[in-house]
Write an enzyme that holds these catalytic residues in place. Structure first.
Site, PDB file in Angstrom:
ATOM      1  N   THR A   1       0.887  -1.157   0.000  1.00  0.00           N
ATOM      2  CA  THR A   1       0.000   0.000   0.000  1.00  0.00           C
ATOM      3  C   THR A   1       0.929   1.212   0.000  1.00  0.00           C
ATOM      4  O   THR A   1       2.138   1.062   0.008  1.00  0.00           O
ATOM      5  CB  THR A   1      -0.894  -0.128   1.252  1.00  0.00           C
TER       6      THR A   1
ATOM      7  N   THR B   1      -4.285   1.971  -1.922  1.00  0.00           N
ATOM      8  CA  THR B   1      -3.862   0.574  -2.055  1.00  0.00           C
ATOM      9  C   THR B   1      -4.521  -0.141  -3.236  1.00  0.00           C
ATOM     10  O   THR B   1      -5.589   0.264  -3.691  1.00  0.00           O
ATOM     11  CB  THR B   1      -4.186  -0.211  -0.756  1.00  0.00           C
TER      12      THR B   1
ATOM     13  N   ASN C   1      -4.102  -3.534  -2.575  1.00  0.00           N
ATOM     14  CA  ASN C   1      -3.924  -4.698  -1.699  1.00  0.00           C
ATOM     15  C   ASN C   1      -2.553  -5.321  -1.918  1.00  0.00           C
ATOM     16  O   ASN C   1      -1.568  -4.658  -1.718  1.00  0.00           O
ATOM     17  CB  ASN C   1      -5.066  -5.711  -1.822  1.00  0.00           C
TER      18      ASN C   1
ATOM     19  N   GLU D   1      -8.649  -6.598  -3.690  1.00  0.00           N
ATOM     20  CA  GLU D   1      -9.156  -6.171  -2.387  1.00  0.00           C
ATOM     21  C   GLU D   1     -10.249  -7.094  -1.857  1.00  0.00           C
ATOM     22  O   GLU D   1     -10.580  -7.033  -0.670  1.00  0.00           O
ATOM     23  CB  GLU D   1      -9.712  -4.751  -2.549  1.00  0.00           C
TER      24      GLU D   1
ATOM     25  N   SER E   1     -10.596  -2.182   6.152  1.00  0.00           N
ATOM     26  CA  SER E   1      -9.214  -1.820   5.815  1.00  0.00           C
ATOM     27  C   SER E   1      -8.455  -1.453   7.085  1.00  0.00           C
ATOM     28  O   SER E   1      -9.047  -1.007   8.061  1.00  0.00           O
ATOM     29  CB  SER E   1      -9.238  -0.605   4.877  1.00  0.00           C
ATOM     30  N   SER E   2      -7.147  -1.655   7.055  1.00  0.00           N
ATOM     31  CA  SER E   2      -6.314  -1.192   8.171  1.00  0.00           C
ATOM     32  C   SER E   2      -5.781   0.209   7.913  1.00  0.00           C
ATOM     33  O   SER E   2      -5.077   0.770   8.760  1.00  0.00           O
ATOM     34  CB  SER E   2      -5.111  -2.128   8.351  1.00  0.00           C
TER      35      SER E   2
ATOM     36  N   GLY F   1       1.342  -1.144   5.152  1.00  0.00           N
ATOM     37  CA  GLY F   1       1.845  -2.265   5.967  1.00  0.00           C
ATOM     38  C   GLY F   1       0.771  -3.152   6.562  1.00  0.00           C
ATOM     39  O   GLY F   1       0.985  -3.699   7.646  1.00  0.00           O
TER      40      GLY F   1
HETATM   41  N1  GLY Z   1      -5.558  -3.855   1.589  1.00  0.00           N
HETATM   42  C1  GLY Z   1      -4.980  -3.506   2.835  1.00  0.00           C
HETATM   43  C2  GLY Z   1      -5.876  -2.709   3.699  1.00  0.00           C
HETATM   44  O1  GLY Z   1      -6.716  -1.982   3.198  1.00  0.00           O
HETATM   45  O2  GLY Z   1      -5.784  -2.790   4.906  1.00  0.00           O
END
Ligand code: GLY
Length: 571
Positions: A382, A400, A402, A421, A453-454, A473
């Site tokens: 990302t 991102t 992914n 994703e 998502s993170s 990350g």
């Molecule tokens: N694809 C990683 C996230 O969105 O956390």
């Protein structure tokens, strides 16, 4: 059966801040200030690629503001870093508009297509089929980045898209020389890229992984960007681009329809806000899980006085806070348009008081003593950039596709790498996905739903200083950003924040990932004696930070020293 461990009631008063958990603790601390009242008079940008940072400054030089610069940086990253983000993917961004001090959250996350069918992601053994969920067109959600960029330009920018997209279009046409990191990711994904003729034609010239010195020109991608510049959202989600995307997806076994693309909508949502040690921290709301987790951790930590304990104990309390926040991370959260989440509870200081009370001052809590849930393993694919302009407008944006090169599937004729994703959904309830994500129903796929998502773009506002922080990350985004916020609050500069060594705990697996050099021998021994399992890991993240010191009215910008392609610049 619920265990009632004997340490449950132990919370040494030595570490506790007086008044934590009282109604008074809910008030904003006095030092908190939303932002300085005038702009810095100059600008700062930090991104993962020098071409993208320079594109941002080019557009500022044409009279643009931070939001135009963000469009330029994002679209240039979509050309020079297709392995990390792109117009076939999505983003989550925080904006700060200086004129009215408003914080805005733009959710340009991908959505599941209408025909999403969980069965296709399940192998014969009942386990998730990684090949389907991470490679090829069935792994791709409907992209959000083009709509998000158009939204940002039209609602907040000053310049036409033709100007803010110009650097990206030029670099796509004229070409650039990909760095070693880019070439390395082609190598990582070469087998899957080779499956799809349009992907191989761009990234595997002559059927081989290119070598340094190779110039990558992307005329189809330039034309796709030009259609967006000319027609806005309709230039991607309708007409020629849409036709090419749908036909490429379907002819390779995908399920997208023209209606899926036409239905895509950007969402503006209310950002989260938490006060910590006199600073106001602005965070991403769901479908980011990161903002909620960081808020929870800061609320727990605000009841401790970390300055009164040694590094090992301060780290222990932070790890225990991470463990508890990550336990909630995937249990409750999903797309706010589809699921009701107990956000009032998760973000409440009283809830944090309860979690804090379960932390032993000198003993690790085994994660299996806490009710179960599971968080994803880290992923590195990302990107994040941070901007402050001369007027004090700000952007924190994390973008991102992914995994590296997303689905590795380029839709023929568009130059667009589609994301993968769909794997961020809990595709097989009860079974871990590619990153160890054990599905909760809140994040099960449904037509039109956004996957969790993170990504955690964040602002930290103080009376004296302000920061724009974020990083890629996977699940480590959350702890990287948390550690960045803690370092900023402790007075560290942008370069110190990006350079500081990292550690990460995500509840399960029950271990602390430690970057080499993060802990000295004594701290390592104390943490191990407390019951923490430490695991050395090679460096992770690509943090890009800009800060503004209101006392001297100076800006600072730093790109993660772990990755040389980045550039933080003040001008
Ligand atoms: N694809 C990683 C996230 O969105 O956390």
């Amino acid at each position: 059966m619920v265990h009632a461990p004997s340490w449950r009631v132990v919370a040494a008063s030595l570490f506790l801040v007086a008044g934590a958990g009282s109604a008074a603790a809910e008030k904003a601390p006095e030092k908190t200030a939303p932002a300085a009242s005038r702009g810095p008079g100059h600008a700062a940008i930090a991104s993962a690629n020098f071409l993208a940072t320079n594109a941002g400054f080019e557009v500022l030089g044409k009279g643009g503001n931070a939001f135009d610069a963000a469009v330029a940086v994002s679209s240039t990253l979509a050309v020079v870093e297709q392995q990390s983000s792109g117009i076939g993917g999505g983003f989550l961004a925080l904006l700060h508009r200086a004129s009215d001090k408003k914080n805005i959250f733009i959710d340009a996350r991908e959505t599941a297509p209408k025909a999403v069918d969980m069965k296709v992601y399940v192998g014969k053994d009942g386990k998730p089929d990684r090949d389907v969920s991470t490679n090829g067109p069935l792994s791709a959600g409907i992209p959000g980045e083009p709509a998000g960029l158009v939204w940002m330009a039209e609602h907040y920018g000053k310049l036409p898209l033709a100007v803010s997209l110009a650097p990206a279009i030029r670099i796509a046409k004229e070409g650039f020389q990909p760095d070693k990191r880019f070439l390395g990711t082609i190598d990582d994904r070469k087998d899957v890229l080779a499956r799809y003729p349009a992907s191989a034609a761009i990234f595997l010239p002559g059927g081989k992984v290119p070598t340094p010195g190779w110039t990558l020109r992307q005329p189809d991608l330039a034309k796709t960007l030009e259609r967006i510049a000319a027609k806005g959202v309709d230039g991607f989600y309708k007409g020629e681009t849409a036709k090419l995307l749908v036909s490429a997806s379907r002819s390779a076994g995908g399920n997208w329809t023209a209606a899926d693309l036409e239905a895509y909508k950007v969402k503006e949502r209310e950002p989260l806000s938490v006060d910590y040690k006199g600073y106001r921290v602005i965070l991403a709301p769901p479908p980011s899980s990161g903002g909620v987790a960081i808020a929870e951790i800061l609320n727990i930590l605000s009841g401790f006085d970390l300055s009164k304990v040694d590094v090992a104990h301060a780290t222990h309390l932070t790890i225990e806070s991470m463990r508890r926040a990550f336990r909630d991370h995937n249990e409750y959260l999903g797309d706010p348009d589809f699921v009701t989440m107990p956000l009032d509870m998760l973000l409440s200081r009283f809830y944090a008081d309860g979690l804090r009370a379960t932390i032993s001052p000198d003993k690790a809590t085994p994660s299996d003593l806490l009710p179960t849930a599971m968080a994803p393993e880290p992923g590195m694919h990302t990107t994040h950039f941070s901007v402050i302009d001369a007027d004090g407008n700000m952007v924190a944006s994390t973008l991102t596709v992914n995994l590296e090169f997303g689905s590795a599937f380029v839709a023929a004729g568009t130059g667009v790498v589609l994301n993968d994703e769909m794997d961020d959904f809990a595709l097989v309830p009860g079974q871990p996905n590619a990153f160890g994500l054990r599905g909760a129903l809140a994040n099960a796929p449904e037509p039109g739903k956004r996957m969790l998502s993170s990504m955690s773009p964040s602002f930290v506002f103080g009376a004296d200083r302000t920061a724009v922080i974020g990083s890629p990350g996977g699940s480590t985004i959350i702890t990287q950003v948390l550690e960045g916020i803690l370092a900023f609050v402790d007075g560290k500069s942008a370069s110190e924040i990006t350079a500081q060594k990292r550690y990460h705990h995500q509840y399960l697996p029950d271990r602390v990932d430690v970057e080499d050099g993060a802990f000295d021998a004594a701290t390592t021994k104390t943490l191990t004696d407390m019951g923490h399992t430490l695991r050395k890991r090679s460096p992770w993240g690509f943090m890009n930070v800009v800060t503004w010191d209101h006392r001297t009215n100076t800006l600072d910008a730093a790109s993660d020293p772990r990755r040389p392609s980045g550039l933080g610049k003040v001008q």
